[in-house]
Structure formats: C-alpha cells, structure tokens
Write an enzyme that holds these catalytic residues in place. Structure first.
Site, short mmCIF file in Angstrom:
data_model
loop_
_atom_site.label_atom_id
_atom_site.label_comp_id
_atom_site.label_asym_id
_atom_site.label_seq_id
_atom_site.Cartn_x
_atom_site.Cartn_y
_atom_site.Cartn_z
N ARG A 198 0.82 -1.22 0.00
CA ARG A 198 0.00 0.00 0.00
C ARG A 198 0.85 1.27 0.00
O ARG A 198 0.37 2.34 -0.39
CB ARG A 198 -1.02 -0.03 1.14
CG ARG A 198 -2.12 -1.07 0.89
CD ARG A 198 -3.11 -1.14 2.04
NE ARG A 198 -2.51 -1.56 3.28
CZ ARG A 198 -2.33 -2.83 3.65
NH1 ARG A 198 -2.73 -3.81 2.87
NH2 ARG A 198 -1.73 -3.11 4.78
N GLU A 202 3.08 -6.63 13.47
CA GLU A 202 1.98 -6.72 14.44
C GLU A 202 1.35 -8.12 14.32
O GLU A 202 0.85 -8.66 15.28
CB GLU A 202 0.94 -5.64 14.10
CG GLU A 202 -0.08 -5.40 15.18
CD GLU A 202 -1.18 -4.45 14.72
OE1 GLU A 202 -1.15 -3.99 13.56
OE2 GLU A 202 -2.08 -4.18 15.53
#
Ligand code: AMP
Length: 176
Positions: free
Chosen positions: A64, A101
């Site tokens: 992204r 994460e």
C-alpha cells in the site's frame, strides 16, 4: 491541511475486525482509494508535507506504500523505489528480517536502487509496531541513502512504532 479534509479521510477508513488474524483491527484504506476526490486529497496531504524540501527519491513499502509513494514521486518529478517482500525483486538485493503486528517477514531493496548520499523519504499507508519501517530504514542506510523523513497516512499510536524509527522524523495524518 484543512481539518475538513482530514475528517473526511478519517471517516472513510474502514475498521475490519479480526483481519488478517483474530484480535487485529485492520484499517482498510480501499474506501479512500476508490473515491477520486478522497484519493487525490490523501496524496495531497503527503505532498503538502514535502513541498519545498530537497528530496532525491521516495521509497514506498510493499504494497500500500506503493499507492501513495508512487503518486507523490510522480507529482514531485523524482524517482520511486519499491521496498518489497522477500522474493519479489528480480535483481540483486539487500534484505532485512523483522517482526510485524501479525507475524514475521523479510523486506528487500535492489542494491542499486539508491545512490550514496541521496535524500530519501519513506512512505507507507500505516505505521503500527514500526518493525517494517525500521527494517526499511536499515536497508535504505545499508545501500547508502540518507533517510530524512518517514510519512504515513495512518498511525496506531498505542503501538509506539515511531520509537523504532528514531532519530528519523515521523509524520502521520490520521492517528488512532
Ligand atoms: P508494522 O511493521 O507493525 O509497523 O506494520 C506496518 C505494516 O503492516 C504496514 O505496511 C501496514 O500496511 C501493515 N499493517 C500493520 N497493522 C495494520 C493494521 N492494523 N491495519 C492495516 N494495515 C496494517
């Protein structure tokens, strides 16, 4: 940048619970991308932050970061360098492992992507734990780049990712 613009962008970010793993709230930016006016203003806020600065190249993070980073590089008339997940770049690379994460990963950069001393800005959609960006910073410096700034559309402040990027200045527009 107008508060109104930021409010509209914030309102468009969609929270998707438990993606890609249980317990993660994924910040989905596709509602911004599919709207012409919102996509333009999301790129404009990056440009606003970078106007009148001497920058040689933008490095965008897979995938992204490519969307915002390449649009910004195009508008500034400077080069764009993709920092990719392992195994995607065809030529010789430098690589760095890091934890996310939600998992582990390895990023790669072409060894000739950046000239020694070039001023680099790192761009991605979202800063979470900072593992990805810290490995990007390591790679940029390994190939001789001078990382002057890192910019994200979204920052998950509770994960303190910007600590991992120190001393690189970090800017984000939508904080959670
Ligand atoms: P980190 O290395 O933890 O800072 O993770 C940053 C990278 O993972 C970025 O490329 C993000 O696009 C992606 N990412 C991490 N957490 C999320 C999230 N909650 N929502 C959307 N993207 C995320």
């Amino acid at each position: 940048m107008a508060q109104d613009t930021l409010s509209k962008l914030r309102a468009a970010v969609r929270d998707v619970p438990d993606f890609p793993k249980a317990g993660i709230i994924f910040k989905d930016i596709t509602p911004i991308l599919k709207d012409g006016a919102l996509f333009r203003s999301s790129v404009d806020i990056f440009l606003h932050q970078l106007r009148n600065k001497r920058i040689d190249k933008i490095v965008g993070i897979d995938a992204r970061g490519f969307l915002f980073g390449s649009a910004v590089a195009y508008e500034l008339g400077i080069g764009f360098v993709p920092l990719r997940k392992k195994g995607r770049l065809p030529y010789r690379t430098e690589s760095a492992r890091y934890s996310l994460e939600y998992g582990e990963a390895e990023m790669e950069l072409h060894i000739d992507a950046i000239e020694r001393g070039e001023k680099i800005v790192l761009i991605d959609d979202l800063l979470a734990t900072g593992g990805t960006s810290a490995s990007a910073a390591t790679l940029i410096e390994k190939v001789g780049g001078d990382l002057i700034e890192a910019i994200f559309l979204i920052e998950l402040e509770f994960l303190h990712g910007r600590e991992k990027l120190k001393p690189t200045p970090v800017t984000s527009f939508l904080k959670y």
